[in-house]
Design a protein around this motif. Sequence first.
Motif, PDB file in Angstrom:
ATOM      1  N   CYS A   1       8.317  71.038 -45.687  1.00  0.00           N
ATOM      2  CA  CYS A   1       7.351  72.058 -45.273  1.00  0.00           C
ATOM      3  C   CYS A   1       6.644  72.719 -46.446  1.00  0.00           C
ATOM      4  O   CYS A   1       5.693  73.470 -46.252  1.00  0.00           O
ATOM      5  CB  CYS A   1       8.043  73.111 -44.417  1.00  0.00           C
ATOM      6  SG  CYS A   1       8.567  72.487 -42.823  1.00  0.00           S
TER       7      CYS A   1
ATOM      8  N   THR B   1       8.349  77.806 -42.341  1.00  0.00           N
ATOM      9  CA  THR B   1       7.231  77.723 -41.400  1.00  0.00           C
ATOM     10  C   THR B   1       6.460  76.448 -41.657  1.00  0.00           C
ATOM     11  O   THR B   1       6.494  75.883 -42.748  1.00  0.00           O
ATOM     12  CB  THR B   1       6.273  78.923 -41.544  1.00  0.00           C
ATOM     13  OG1 THR B   1       5.761  78.950 -42.873  1.00  0.00           O
ATOM     14  CG2 THR B   1       6.978  80.229 -41.229  1.00  0.00           C
TER      15      THR B   1
ATOM     16  N   GLY C   1       1.993  78.441 -39.911  1.00  0.00           N
ATOM     17  CA  GLY C   1       2.772  79.678 -39.891  1.00  0.00           C
ATOM     18  C   GLY C   1       3.769  79.772 -38.756  1.00  0.00           C
ATOM     19  O   GLY C   1       4.349  80.823 -38.524  1.00  0.00           O
ATOM     20  N   VAL C   2       4.017  78.670 -38.030  1.00  0.00           N
ATOM     21  CA  VAL C   2       4.964  78.656 -36.922  1.00  0.00           C
ATOM     22  C   VAL C   2       6.369  78.426 -37.476  1.00  0.00           C
ATOM     23  O   VAL C   2       6.588  77.506 -38.266  1.00  0.00           O
ATOM     24  CB  VAL C   2       4.611  77.542 -35.907  1.00  0.00           C
ATOM     25  CG1 VAL C   2       5.639  77.469 -34.798  1.00  0.00           C
ATOM     26  CG2 VAL C   2       3.218  77.768 -35.347  1.00  0.00           C
ATOM     27  N   LEU C   3       7.314  79.280 -37.073  1.00  0.00           N
ATOM     28  CA  LEU C   3       8.706  79.132 -37.507  1.00  0.00           C
ATOM     29  C   LEU C   3       9.312  77.842 -36.970  1.00  0.00           C
ATOM     30  O   LEU C   3       9.091  77.475 -35.814  1.00  0.00           O
ATOM     31  CB  LEU C   3       9.554  80.293 -36.997  1.00  0.00           C
ATOM     32  CG  LEU C   3       9.421  81.615 -37.731  1.00  0.00           C
ATOM     33  CD1 LEU C   3      10.141  82.704 -36.955  1.00  0.00           C
ATOM     34  CD2 LEU C   3       9.984  81.505 -39.126  1.00  0.00           C
TER      35      LEU C   3
ATOM     36  N   CYS D   1      16.983  79.819 -36.476  1.00  0.00           N
ATOM     37  CA  CYS D   1      15.750  79.668 -37.249  1.00  0.00           C
ATOM     38  C   CYS D   1      16.095  78.973 -38.561  1.00  0.00           C
ATOM     39  O   CYS D   1      17.090  79.289 -39.205  1.00  0.00           O
ATOM     40  CB  CYS D   1      15.154  81.050 -37.522  1.00  0.00           C
ATOM     41  SG  CYS D   1      13.703  81.023 -38.581  1.00  0.00           S
TER      42      CYS D   1
END
Length: 131
Positions: A104, A51, A55-57, A47
């Motif tokens: 991001c 995000t 809100g998606v990693l 990871c």
Amino acid sequence: MRINRFRYRAWSKVNEEMHTGLPYSPVGKDTFDVILKHPQIYEVMQCADVTDNDGVLAFEGDYLSDGKTIWHVKYSQTMSGFCAEAVGGYIPTDCKIFSLYHLCSGHNNKRSVTVVGNIYEHKGALSDLLT
């Protein structure tokens, strides 16, 4: 808010499917230590601790889109962290590699960034990923 950076996912080269939730959820009978010991079967991705705007990693190997450019998430030893490399669409001439955190966080002319795929599950042209 701090995301758990030590989350992983693994691409099964045998079944051609993505497994998420690692290291906490086993893949079938395979635990995380077994997955790490078999790089011929699994490709493990970390990871990136950021995000997208939904809100998606973001993980290593993901493709991001800001509507103009397709960015590939990867780890850079030079930058000592995750970066985004412009690989499709409009590729800036002044800076092809960008800090993933800054991309991001809206430091790219406030354009919205979304995860649109990854290097394992997307087999088509990168221009198909532009949103």
